[in-house]
Design a protein around this motif. Structure first.
Motif, PDB file in Angstrom:
ATOM      1  N   VAL A 391       0.870  -1.190   0.014  1.00 19.16           N
ATOM      2  CA  VAL A 391       0.005  -0.027  -0.037  1.00 19.16           C
ATOM      3  C   VAL A 391       0.903   1.464   0.088  1.00 19.16           C
ATOM      4  CG1 VAL A 391      -1.854   1.262   1.321  1.00 19.16           C
ATOM      5  CG2 VAL A 391      -1.636  -1.192   1.180  1.00 19.16           C
ATOM      6  N   LEU A 392       1.936   1.297   0.675  1.00 21.98           N
ATOM      7  CA  LEU A 392       3.027   2.401   0.822  1.00 21.98           C
ATOM      8  C   LEU A 392       3.528   2.657  -0.536  1.00 21.98           C
ATOM      9  CD1 LEU A 392       4.518   4.706   2.249  1.00 21.98           C
ATOM     10  CD2 LEU A 392       6.203   2.728   2.859  1.00 21.98           C
ATOM     11  N   ALA A 393       3.947   1.385  -1.375  1.00 23.53           N
ATOM     12  CA  ALA A 393       4.450   1.537  -2.779  1.00 23.53           C
ATOM     13  C   ALA A 393       3.442   2.328  -3.616  1.00 23.53           C
ATOM     14  CB  ALA A 393       4.906   0.123  -3.194  1.00 23.53           C
ATOM     15  N   ALA A 394       2.038   1.698  -3.586  1.00 24.39           N
ATOM     16  CA  ALA A 394       1.292   2.295  -4.450  1.00 24.39           C
ATOM     17  C   ALA A 394       0.788   3.767  -4.310  1.00 24.39           C
ATOM     18  CB  ALA A 394      -0.246   1.392  -4.231  1.00 24.39           C
ATOM     19  N   TYR A 395       0.865   4.132  -3.002  1.00 29.97           N
ATOM     20  CA  TYR A 395       0.611   5.859  -2.542  1.00 29.97           C
ATOM     21  C   TYR A 395       2.001   6.224  -3.186  1.00 29.97           C
ATOM     22  CZ  TYR A 395       2.017   9.427   0.258  1.00 29.97           C
ATOM     23  OH  TYR A 395       2.286  10.847   0.825  1.00 29.97           O
ATOM     24  N   ILE A 459      13.684   6.627   3.142  1.00 30.65           N
ATOM     25  CA  ILE A 459      12.786   7.457   4.095  1.00 30.65           C
ATOM     26  C   ILE A 459      11.657   6.875   4.423  1.00 30.65           C
ATOM     27  CG2 ILE A 459      11.367   9.636   4.111  1.00 30.65           C
ATOM     28  CD1 ILE A 459      13.535  10.743   2.032  1.00 30.65           C
ATOM     29  N   GLU A 460      10.703   6.431   3.503  1.00 33.11           N
ATOM     30  CA  GLU A 460       9.376   5.723   3.888  1.00 33.11           C
ATOM     31  C   GLU A 460       9.366   4.252   4.702  1.00 33.11           C
ATOM     32  OE1 GLU A 460       6.933   7.702   3.725  1.00 33.11           O
ATOM     33  OE2 GLU A 460       7.361   9.025   2.537  1.00 33.11           O
ATOM     34  N   SER A 587      -2.699   8.547  15.672  1.00 28.89           N
ATOM     35  CA  SER A 587      -2.493   7.653  14.389  1.00 28.89           C
ATOM     36  C   SER A 587      -1.702   8.706  13.689  1.00 28.89           C
ATOM     37  CB  SER A 587      -3.680   7.041  13.894  1.00 28.89           C
ATOM     38  OG  SER A 587      -4.267   6.043  14.545  1.00 28.89           O
ATOM     39  N   PHE A 588      -0.690   8.272  13.129  1.00 24.94           N
ATOM     40  CA  PHE A 588       0.170   9.193  12.189  1.00 24.94           C
ATOM     41  C   PHE A 588      -0.118   8.567  10.720  1.00 24.94           C
ATOM     42  CE2 PHE A 588       2.267  10.214  15.900  1.00 24.94           C
ATOM     43  CZ  PHE A 588       2.296  11.585  16.122  1.00 24.94           C
ATOM     44  N   ASN A 589      -0.553   9.386   9.811  1.00 24.97           N
ATOM     45  CA  ASN A 589      -0.941   8.704   8.584  1.00 24.97           C
ATOM     46  C   ASN A 589       0.121   9.035   7.517  1.00 24.97           C
ATOM     47  OD1 ASN A 589      -3.434   8.044   9.695  1.00 24.97           O
ATOM     48  ND2 ASN A 589      -3.884  10.287   9.504  1.00 24.97           N
ATOM     49  N   GLN A 590       0.592   7.946   7.047  1.00 26.55           N
ATOM     50  CA  GLN A 590       2.174   8.026   6.028  1.00 26.55           C
ATOM     51  C   GLN A 590       1.473   8.172   4.516  1.00 26.55           C
ATOM     52  OE1 GLN A 590       4.516   4.932   6.847  1.00 26.55           O
ATOM     53  NE2 GLN A 590       6.290   5.382   5.598  1.00 26.55           N
ATOM     54  N   MET A 591       0.228   7.835   4.404  1.00 26.51           N
ATOM     55  CA  MET A 591      -0.162   7.719   2.997  1.00 26.51           C
ATOM     56  C   MET A 591      -1.444   8.383   2.817  1.00 26.51           C
ATOM     57  SD  MET A 591       0.678   3.751   2.802  1.00 26.51           S
ATOM     58  CE  MET A 591       0.311   3.415   4.483  1.00 26.51           C
TER      59      MET A 591
END
Length: 858
Positions: A391-395, A459-460, A587-591
């Motif tokens: 999901v992070l990659a798709a973002y 980084i991510e 909650s910290f939203n990364q995406m």
């Protein structure tokens, strides 16, 4: 039962769809909202009417026989909006793929084609349904022809039969043209009889039956003035009737089989996917006639394998999916599934703990929620999990989306989801794990091709661990002080409420815009600033403009501010405090954000106001937890302006930062042409607004509004700024030019943001894209730097085995809780790490503050 044909007024429906559906565009920025709305209407027709035959009629060319009759015909009609015009060609392409026949004829309008086809097919024994947004088509209604008239958008339609005509409109289909002959039509510039409106026309037609009947009995028309108008404009009435009459004798050549939809399945699937209409593709495929559209993208069966033993996970690349119950500080794992190259399996619930302990031994864990997985594994391993997050990659590949579900990833990267053949949640989870395993190589390749691999890896992915730790840390709240403050602010709000009622001379609901509007603008007669569809506007901009008009206004603004603080931050925070720990876990939203900035939710700790006294009081509620003594913050000073200096390489700006000068004072000196030591506070304030405004592509209008100066003066400021900082001007123009060429922009660390509307013909959307092109490299680079700093500080805290811990990140600020024994060391660590995380042409400066609560540490 008769076979039926649906005849669609393509031009009318596309127009209505354009205005009914908000702006949409494909990946290249081409507008698609009208086509999207049109197709939704088509789906409704298939569902409700199930036609055997479908035809769509369009106008062809602007000149028809009606222009020969009257050169003013449609002369006042505005051209189609810029974003609608290209969609006429697009809908024709879509209809061709769907196998739907389009009819158009030079010299005739779409209405005439519809009328001709309706009459001929009805005479041949077919049931005919005409779909349009144009009431002119009601003249076609017969026992065999039903007109479906769109209302409120495009999918809500009224089926008009002769009986409905009489009940709904009060006249017959044949009288539609008589009505138009008398009252005219401003949309088509049909003149009619001047001064005769719909009510008068209906009265005349009801009494005399037709225009011919009106003129045969002109002396019986009541009212001398009306008689004169009718007599003086008989030629216009006769002409108008001719113009309004739909011709049903257009020379059309067709075979009925032409109208039987024959979709080109492969073309439809490809076109819909390119337009971003994947949900519509699924809906069309649900109909038998389009059932083959879904072929090639069907779910594939799930390959279940025998469970690997926990020990067998060591040094193995696997995919993991899980179901969590939201508990704090660590979520509760409810179900777990594991996949490898040869298939997937669901972990038995009684073995969850054994597998959790083993996960950290794997070589690589591919998952769809690495942060949650890191949390549930944390009691068994404090090390960074070796994760890859699909999901992070798709973002990162498409940061402008609002969601990144597995269905989207499946469609975007052409990897099928697996059919379980069962409703069991465990098997569904196993299918998701196998999908994650199979889609990851494609995402990995896409990251590499997009130049995003380094950003992702450096980084991510490290940030996943940092955020997981921060979320588990939580932030302690002084509950006693919170209750006391809630009481104080409530009493203050109650006092203001009474004062407002005294000023108004009556009680009313202050929170009701309608009631407040009546008090302000009807009772107190204050000037009306703006109105909405529902009445007077009483938003903050209106009240700001009325600030000096009545003593009630500042009280209302203060009352609103207090009520928001009470509801959002006092009453809102209280139920979120853990009774076991006394901490709040955000909650910290990364995406979420397109710029790469983090956001915070449940609660949003990044949005606590700090410019007001009451807002600062809210921050004072956040304190060090048990075993800690201080809140310490590190805050980047003017990081975006420093990045602007570095990225633009402007010598004047670089010189100011290197000399440690107050950059706003230096800008004022440069822009206003005055010595540095003679800059006034007001001039510095104006220069500050210009400095930050330039980053966001501010206009002279925006600057004038922000600092309350004339637009001309604001333009002079901006022109003077770019004259003195010419390299900045060149840099900004270069960003826009590059974006227009590539359709995207990047941060200095390679973060990508696509700008599909950078070449739009729509001024507003193009301007927004241009501002984004200028801002993203600066704001996005600042976000990347704070992320790098967070990761480095977390690593250093772990390396030194310090008790101190990061609690929150707010824009350019990091906040930690620190025991007294570590205070000096952590302050030094924080400053050193943050200031040297990257090397720029100007120094990064970090302000360190500490205190016994968050307010004091700012």
């Amino acid at each position: 039962m008769k076979e039926n044909i649906v005849i669609i007024d393509g031009s009318s429906l596309l127009y209505r769809a354009f205005y009914a559906i908000p702006h949409l565009s494909d990946a290249q920025g081409n507008p698609t909202n009208a086509v999207y709305g049109f197709l939704n209407m088509l789906l409704k027709l298939y569902s409700e009417l199930d036609p055997q035959y479908v035809a769509v009629a369009f106008d062809k060319g602007k000149h028809t026989f009606r222009n020969d009759l009257y050169d003013g015909y449609k002369a006042t009609r505005k051209p189609a909006p810029d974003d609608l015009r290209p969609q006429f060609a697009l809908i024709r392409e879509v209809l061709a793929c769907l196998g739907i026949h389009v009819l158009e004829k030079e010299g005739y309008e779409g209405d005439d084609i519809i009328g001709t086809l309706a009459r001929r097919t009805a005479a041949d024994g077919y049931a005919v349904d005409v779909v349009t947004g144009d009431r002119d088509a009601l003249q076609l209604v017969t026992d065999e022809v039903t007109v479906y008239l769109t209302k409120k958008g495009i999918t809500n339609m009224l089926a008009v039969t002769p009986d409905v005509m009489a009940e709904e409109y009060g006249y017959t289909p044949a009288q539609v043209i008589d009505m138009k002959a008398l009252m005219g039509d401003s949309a088509d510039n049909i003149p009619g009889v001047p001064g005769v409106g719909e009510k008068t026309a209906l009265k005349l037609i009801t009494q005399f039956g037709s225009v011919h009947g009106v003129y045969e009995h002109l002396d019986e028309v009541k009212g001398k003035k009306l008689q004169e108008k009718l007599a003086d404009n008989k030629d216009k009435a006769v002409l108008s009737k001719d113009l309004a009459t739909i011709r049903c004798d257009v020379p059309l050549e067709y075979e009925m089989d032409d109208f039987r939809p024959q979709p080109r399945e492969a073309d439809v699937a490809e076109l819909f996917r390119s337009l971003g209409f994947k949900n519509l593709l699924e809906k069309f495929a649900a109909f038998d006639r389009f059932s083959s559209l879904g072929q090639g993208h069907e779910e594939t069966p799930l390959r279940l394998i025998e469970p690997l033993a926990p020990a067998d996970l060591k040094d193995k690349t696997i995919a993991v999916t899980a179901v969590y119950e939201k508990t704090v500080p660590i979520p509760t794992l409810q179900h777990l599934a594991v996949a490898a190259a040869d298939g997937a399996f669901a972990v038995p619930d009684d073995q969850l703990e054994a597998y959790l302990k083993a996960l950290s031994t794997a070589k690589c864990l591919i998952t769809d929620d690495a942060k949650q997985l890191s949390k549930v594994v944390s009691p068994y391993s404090k090390a960074h999990l070796p994760v890859e997050d699909i999901v992070l990659a798709a973002y990162l590949l498409d940061p402008a989306r609002t969601s990144y579900g597995l269905t989207y990833i499946s469609e975007a990267y052409d990897v099928t989801l697996h059919e379980t053949g069962s409703d069991e949640a465990a098997q569904r989870l196993a299918a998701d794990a196998l999908f994650a395993f199979q889609v990851w190589p494609k995402l990995q390749k896409a990251l590499e091709e997009a130049g995003l691999t380094k950003l992702y890896e450096t980084i991510e992915v490290p940030l996943i661990h940092t955020l997981a730790v921060m979320e588990m840390n939580g932030f302690t709240v002084d509950t006693d002080k919170l209750m006391t403050m809630e009481g104080e602010l409530s009493r203050e709000a109650d006092k203001l409420e009474e004062e407002i009622y005294d000023d108004a001379g009556e009680t009313f609901n202050i929170n009701s815009p309608k009631q407040l509007g009546v008090i302000l603008f009807e009772k107190l007669k204050l000037p009306v600033i703006k109105k909405t569809k529902t009445g007077y506007s009483t938003d903050s901009s209106v009240l700001d403009a009325l600030m000096d008009k009545h003593p009630m206004i500042p009280k209302i603004l203060q009352f609103r501010a207090l009520k928001k603080l009470i509801s959002t931050y006092l009453e809102g925070l209280e139920p979120l405090i853990s009774p076991e720990t006394g901490r709040i876990y955000t909650s910290f939203n990364q995406m979420v954000t397109a710029t790469g900035r983090l956001s915070s939710s449940d609660p949003n700790l990044q949005n606590i106001p700090i410019r007001t006294e009451q807002g600062r009081k809210i921050r004072s509620l956040f304190v060090p937890g048990q075993g800690y003594d201080y809140i310490v913050s590190g805050d980047y000073s003017q990081i975006e302006l420093r990045l602007l200096a570095h990225l633009s390489q402007d010598p004047t700006m670089i010189d100011g930062f290197r000399k440690g000068q107050d950059i706003h004072r230096r800008t004022a000196s440069e822009v206003f042409g005055i010595p540095l030591d003679e800059v006034t506070p007001e001039e510095r304030s104006h220069a500050k607004a210009v400095n930050f405004g330039i980053i966001y592509g501010i206009s002279d209008f925006g600057l004038a509004r922000n600092i309350s100066i004339s637009r001309q003066k604001a333009k002079e400021y901006i022109d003077s700024y770019f004259k003195r900082y010419s390299t900045v001007h060149d840099y900004m123009n270069g960003l826009i030019a590059e974006a227009k060429k590539t359709g995207q922009t990047r941060t200095m660390f390679g973060r990508l943001r696509t700008l599909p509307e950078i070449n739009s013909k729509n001024f507003t959307r193009r301007s927004f894209a241009e501002r984004t092109a200028m801002n993203t490299p600066i704001q996005g680079s600042a976000a990347d730097i704070i992320k790098l700093a967070m990761n480095a500080v977390q690593d250093e805290l772990e390396k030194r085995q310090l008790k101190s811990q990061i609690l929150v990140q707010v824009h350019d600020e990091l906040v930690l809780e620190v025991p007294a024994a570590e205070k000096d060391e952590v302050e030094g660590l924080l400053k050193e790490t943050m200031e040297h995380i990257v090397s720029l042409s100007v120094p990064l400066a970090v302000d360190i503050h500490s205190g016994t609560n968050w307010e004091e540490a700012k």
